[in-house]
Design a protein around this motif. Structure first.
Motif, PDB file in Angstrom:
ATOM      1  N   VAL A   2      -3.008  -2.339  -8.535  1.00 34.86           N
ATOM      2  CA  VAL A   2      -4.412  -2.742  -8.477  1.00 34.86           C
ATOM      3  C   VAL A   2      -5.263  -1.696  -9.175  1.00 34.86           C
ATOM      4  CG1 VAL A   2      -6.351  -3.275  -6.961  1.00 34.86           C
ATOM      5  CG2 VAL A   2      -4.039  -3.998  -6.329  1.00 34.86           C
ATOM      6  N   MET A   3      -6.130  -2.159 -10.088  1.00 33.29           N
ATOM      7  CA  MET A   3      -6.965  -1.254 -10.872  1.00 33.29           C
ATOM      8  C   MET A   3      -8.442  -1.456 -10.557  1.00 33.29           C
ATOM      9  SD  MET A   3      -5.153  -1.398 -14.629  1.00 33.29           S
ATOM     10  CE  MET A   3      -5.433  -3.168 -14.799  1.00 33.29           C
ATOM     11  N   ASN A   4      -9.228  -0.403 -10.845  1.00 34.50           N
ATOM     12  CA  ASN A   4     -10.674  -0.528 -10.730  1.00 34.50           C
ATOM     13  C   ASN A   4     -11.244  -0.978 -12.075  1.00 34.50           C
ATOM     14  OD1 ASN A   4     -10.657   1.766 -12.397  1.00 34.50           O
ATOM     15  ND2 ASN A   4     -11.000   3.168 -10.685  1.00 34.50           N
ATOM     16  N   HIS A   5     -12.579  -0.968 -12.198  1.00 33.52           N
ATOM     17  CA  HIS A   5     -13.197  -1.443 -13.438  1.00 33.52           C
ATOM     18  C   HIS A   5     -12.940  -0.524 -14.623  1.00 33.52           C
ATOM     19  CE1 HIS A   5     -16.131   1.424 -11.842  1.00 33.52           C
ATOM     20  NE2 HIS A   5     -16.586   1.548 -13.071  1.00 33.52           N
ATOM     21  N   ARG A   6     -12.379   0.674 -14.352  1.00 32.22           N
ATOM     22  CA  ARG A   6     -12.023   1.610 -15.440  1.00 32.22           C
ATOM     23  C   ARG A   6     -10.537   1.531 -15.782  1.00 32.22           C
ATOM     24  NH1 ARG A   6     -15.300   4.347 -11.983  1.00 32.22           N
ATOM     25  NH2 ARG A   6     -13.537   5.380 -10.987  1.00 32.22           N
ATOM     26  N   ASN A   7      -9.877   0.507 -15.266  1.00 30.52           N
ATOM     27  CA  ASN A   7      -8.430   0.319 -15.478  1.00 30.52           C
ATOM     28  C   ASN A   7      -7.603   1.481 -14.934  1.00 30.52           C
ATOM     29  OD1 ASN A   7      -8.828  -2.157 -16.683  1.00 30.52           O
ATOM     30  ND2 ASN A   7      -8.751  -1.370 -18.772  1.00 30.52           N
ATOM     31  N   GLN A   8      -8.074   2.078 -13.849  1.00 29.38           N
ATOM     32  CA  GLN A   8      -7.347   3.144 -13.178  1.00 29.38           C
ATOM     33  C   GLN A   8      -6.858   2.646 -11.822  1.00 29.38           C
ATOM     34  OE1 GLN A   8     -10.530   6.005 -13.031  1.00 29.38           O
ATOM     35  NE2 GLN A   8      -9.956   6.970 -14.969  1.00 29.38           N
ATOM     36  N   ALA A   9      -5.703   3.165 -11.394  1.00 25.47           N
ATOM     37  CA  ALA A   9      -5.152   2.739 -10.110  1.00 25.47           C
ATOM     38  C   ALA A   9      -6.107   3.100  -8.973  1.00 25.47           C
ATOM     39  CB  ALA A   9      -3.790   3.401  -9.881  1.00 25.47           C
ATOM     40  N   VAL A  10      -6.332   2.147  -8.080  1.00 28.23           N
ATOM     41  CA  VAL A  10      -7.180   2.390  -6.915  1.00 28.23           C
ATOM     42  C   VAL A  10      -6.345   3.098  -5.855  1.00 28.23           C
ATOM     43  CG1 VAL A  10      -8.555   1.341  -5.084  1.00 28.23           C
ATOM     44  CG2 VAL A  10      -8.599   0.371  -7.387  1.00 28.23           C
ATOM     45  N   ASP A  46     -10.370  -3.786  -2.076  1.00 25.76           N
ATOM     46  CA  ASP A  46     -10.752  -5.017  -1.375  1.00 25.76           C
ATOM     47  C   ASP A  46      -9.830  -6.151  -1.809  1.00 25.76           C
ATOM     48  OD1 ASP A  46     -11.870  -6.429  -3.732  1.00 25.76           O
ATOM     49  OD2 ASP A  46     -13.487  -4.965  -3.592  1.00 25.76           O
ATOM     50  N   MET A  47      -9.871  -7.264  -1.072  1.00 25.79           N
ATOM     51  CA  MET A  47      -8.957  -8.372  -1.333  1.00 25.79           C
ATOM     52  C   MET A  47      -9.254  -9.048  -2.664  1.00 25.79           C
ATOM     53  SD  MET A  47      -6.645  -8.451   0.868  1.00 25.79           S
ATOM     54  CE  MET A  47      -5.934  -9.950   0.227  1.00 25.79           C
ATOM     55  N   GLY A  48     -10.505  -8.941  -3.136  1.00 22.59           N
ATOM     56  CA  GLY A  48     -10.832  -9.516  -4.444  1.00 22.59           C
ATOM     57  C   GLY A  48     -10.038  -8.846  -5.546  1.00 22.59           C
ATOM     58  N   GLN A  49      -9.935  -7.510  -5.492  1.00 20.60           N
ATOM     59  CA  GLN A  49      -9.161  -6.774  -6.489  1.00 20.60           C
ATOM     60  C   GLN A  49      -7.680  -7.142  -6.396  1.00 20.60           C
ATOM     61  OE1 GLN A  49     -10.425  -2.941  -5.004  1.00 20.60           O
ATOM     62  NE2 GLN A  49     -11.498  -2.486  -6.914  1.00 20.60           N
ATOM     63  N   ILE A  50      -7.177  -7.246  -5.176  1.00 24.33           N
ATOM     64  CA  ILE A  50      -5.767  -7.584  -4.979  1.00 24.33           C
ATOM     65  C   ILE A  50      -5.471  -8.975  -5.515  1.00 24.33           C
ATOM     66  CG2 ILE A  50      -3.994  -8.051  -3.233  1.00 24.33           C
ATOM     67  CD1 ILE A  50      -5.270  -5.844  -1.528  1.00 24.33           C
ATOM     68  N   ASN A  51      -6.352  -9.936  -5.211  1.00 20.92           N
ATOM     69  CA  ASN A  51      -6.151 -11.305  -5.669  1.00 20.92           C
ATOM     70  C   ASN A  51      -6.172 -11.394  -7.195  1.00 20.92           C
ATOM     71  OD1 ASN A  51      -7.743 -14.148  -6.371  1.00 20.92           O
ATOM     72  ND2 ASN A  51      -6.136 -14.357  -4.836  1.00 20.92           N
ATOM     73  N   LYS A  52      -7.101 -10.699  -7.830  1.00 18.30           N
ATOM     74  CA  LYS A  52      -7.164 -10.714  -9.296  1.00 18.30           C
ATOM     75  C   LYS A  52      -5.918 -10.092  -9.906  1.00 18.30           C
ATOM     76  CE  LYS A  52     -12.202 -10.659  -9.750  1.00 18.30           C
ATOM     77  NZ  LYS A  52     -13.394  -9.868 -10.186  1.00 18.30           N
ATOM     78  N   THR A  53      -5.406  -9.045  -9.269  1.00 21.11           N
ATOM     79  CA  THR A  53      -4.191  -8.399  -9.774  1.00 21.11           C
ATOM     80  C   THR A  53      -2.999  -9.333  -9.645  1.00 21.11           C
ATOM     81  OG1 THR A  53      -5.058  -6.234  -9.132  1.00 21.11           O
ATOM     82  CG2 THR A  53      -2.706  -6.362  -9.596  1.00 21.11           C
ATOM     83  N   LEU A  58       0.845  -1.195   0.000  1.00 17.56           N
ATOM     84  CA  LEU A  58       0.000   0.000   0.000  1.00 17.56           C
ATOM     85  C   LEU A  58       0.879   1.243   0.000  1.00 17.56           C
ATOM     86  CD1 LEU A  58      -2.772  -0.876   2.621  1.00 17.56           C
ATOM     87  CD2 LEU A  58      -2.954  -0.937   0.132  1.00 17.56           C
ATOM     88  N   THR A  59       0.554   2.212  -0.858  1.00 18.57           N
ATOM     89  CA  THR A  59       1.284   3.475  -0.928  1.00 18.57           C
ATOM     90  C   THR A  59       0.271   4.600  -1.084  1.00 18.57           C
ATOM     91  OG1 THR A  59       1.498   3.743  -3.339  1.00 18.57           O
ATOM     92  CG2 THR A  59       3.036   2.216  -2.263  1.00 18.57           C
ATOM     93  N   PRO A  60       0.696   5.860  -0.924  1.00 12.71           N
ATOM     94  CA  PRO A  60      -0.235   6.974  -1.147  1.00 12.71           C
ATOM     95  C   PRO A  60      -0.717   7.053  -2.595  1.00 12.71           C
ATOM     96  CG  PRO A  60       1.693   7.688   0.105  1.00 12.71           C
ATOM     97  CD  PRO A  60       1.987   6.317  -0.399  1.00 12.71           C
ATOM     98  N   PHE A  61      -0.049   6.334  -3.501  1.00 15.29           N
ATOM     99  CA  PHE A  61      -0.382   6.411  -4.928  1.00 15.29           C
ATOM    100  C   PHE A  61      -1.187   5.208  -5.409  1.00 15.29           C
ATOM    101  CE2 PHE A  61       3.766   8.348  -4.084  1.00 15.29           C
ATOM    102  CZ  PHE A  61       3.465   9.672  -4.369  1.00 15.29           C
ATOM    103  N   GLY A  62      -1.399   4.226  -4.536  1.00 14.07           N
ATOM    104  CA  GLY A  62      -2.144   3.042  -4.928  1.00 14.07           C
ATOM    105  C   GLY A  62      -1.564   1.794  -4.294  1.00 14.07           C
ATOM    106  N   CYS A  63      -2.031   0.660  -4.761  1.00 13.40           N
ATOM    107  CA  CYS A  63      -1.599  -0.629  -4.224  1.00 13.40           C
ATOM    108  C   CYS A  63      -0.902  -1.419  -5.329  1.00 13.40           C
ATOM    109  CB  CYS A  63      -2.813  -1.394  -3.717  1.00 13.40           C
ATOM    110  SG  CYS A  63      -2.444  -3.041  -3.065  1.00 13.40           S
ATOM    111  N   GLU A  64       0.244  -2.009  -5.011  1.00 13.02           N
ATOM    112  CA  GLU A  64       1.033  -2.734  -5.997  1.00 13.02           C
ATOM    113  C   GLU A  64       1.310  -4.154  -5.510  1.00 13.02           C
ATOM    114  OE1 GLU A  64       4.830  -1.560  -8.688  1.00 13.02           O
ATOM    115  OE2 GLU A  64       5.233  -1.713  -6.551  1.00 13.02           O
ATOM    116  N   VAL A  65       1.406  -5.084  -6.463  1.00 17.98           N
ATOM    117  CA  VAL A  65       1.782  -6.452  -6.127  1.00 17.98           C
ATOM    118  C   VAL A  65       2.932  -6.882  -7.029  1.00 17.98           C
ATOM    119  CG1 VAL A  65      -0.574  -7.012  -5.443  1.00 17.98           C
ATOM    120  CG2 VAL A  65       0.178  -7.543  -7.757  1.00 17.98           C
ATOM    121  N   GLU A  66       3.652  -7.896  -6.598  1.00 17.89           N
ATOM    122  CA  GLU A  66       4.749  -8.452  -7.392  1.00 17.89           C
ATOM    123  C   GLU A  66       4.682  -9.971  -7.320  1.00 17.89           C
ATOM    124  OE1 GLU A  66       9.367  -7.403  -7.827  1.00 17.89           O
ATOM    125  OE2 GLU A  66       8.923  -8.476  -5.969  1.00 17.89           O
TER     126      GLU A  66
END
Length: 234
Positions: A103-111, A118-125, A79-87
């Motif tokens: 992690v992106m929303n349904h508009r392909n923009q960083a959340v 939510d964890m669903g978005q993180i898991n999909k990413t 988690l960062t002030p600019f969004g959430c990242e995974v590797e």
């Protein structure tokens, strides 16, 4: 000797995986092609059954009273002030390939709003990140490829539409800026051609595969070679 063996092994992995036709397994979402993580992982495990995947763990920081403070825990996302990242990192025959995705929303923009995360978005990413890590190794890399350089030949059987004729200088300028999806990121095609000329085996394997995808790819490659643009890049 060990370094040479490692390079040959990497080339072998890339060559094998890049030759797999993933088109029959592609799906579409929002007009874009994508390869499911389950199918991608299955294709790789069928050839390299000992392959492993790992999601990077990070120290957890949360915004508390306007400040980012450590919780003392580790989580599989950052988690960062600019969004959430995974590797995600995959290991194939001792060679590691990693990819990062936000992690992106349904508009392909960083959340960026944690309340929307939510964890669903993180898991999909994480699953999408796995597929991109496998693309580093060669599987389905062309799925991420962009459009080719425009050619002078008409590609339709219908009456061609009037269009501007580009001068040689204009085509050279466009060729110098043209990018391809290479190694999980974007690189200028002239640079990849330069690396090939310098004996980079991965660049050669990528270009050999990329040029066979369509006549346009071959034309773009030949144009850069004929004009000596890869030498200018060097």
């Amino acid at each position: 000797m060990a370094e040479k063996t490692n390079k040959e092994e990497k080339k072998s992995i890339y060559t094998k995986l890049s030759q797999i036709d993933v088109k029959p397994y592609l799906s579409k979402k929002m007009g874009l092609n994508y390869l499911s993580w389950a199918k991608a992982w299955g294709l790789v495990k069928a050839i390299y059954p000992n392959s492993q995947k790992e999601i990077t763990k990070y120290p957890e920081y949360l915004p508390i009273n306007g400040e980012w403070k450590s919780t003392g825990r580790t989580v599989d996302y950052c988690l960062t002030p600019f969004g959430c990242e995974v590797e995600v990192t995959v290991e194939i025959e001792g060679n590691k390939y990693s990819s990062n995705l936000y992690v992106m929303n349904h508009r392909n923009q960083a959340v960026r709003n944690l309340k929307e995360l939510d964890m669903g978005q993180i898991n999909k990413t994480q699953q999408r990140c796995l597929v991109k890590a496998l693309a580093y190794a060669g599987l389905g890399l062309d799925v991420y490829a962009g459009e080719d350089l425009p050619s002078d030949e008409s590609t339709t059987a219908t009456k061609p539409k009037p269009r501007k004729v580009e001068s040689l200088s204009q085509r050279i300028a466009k060729a110098k800026q043209f990018e391809v999806q290479y190694g999980g990121g974007k690189e200028k095609l002239v640079d990849v051609c330069k690396w090939e000329a310098q004996g980079d085996e991965q660049a050669k394997a990528f270009l050999d595969n990329w040029r066979t995808k369509s006549k346009g790819n071959e034309a773009a490659y030949n144009f850069i070679k004929d004009q000596g643009l890869q030498k200018e890049s060097a």
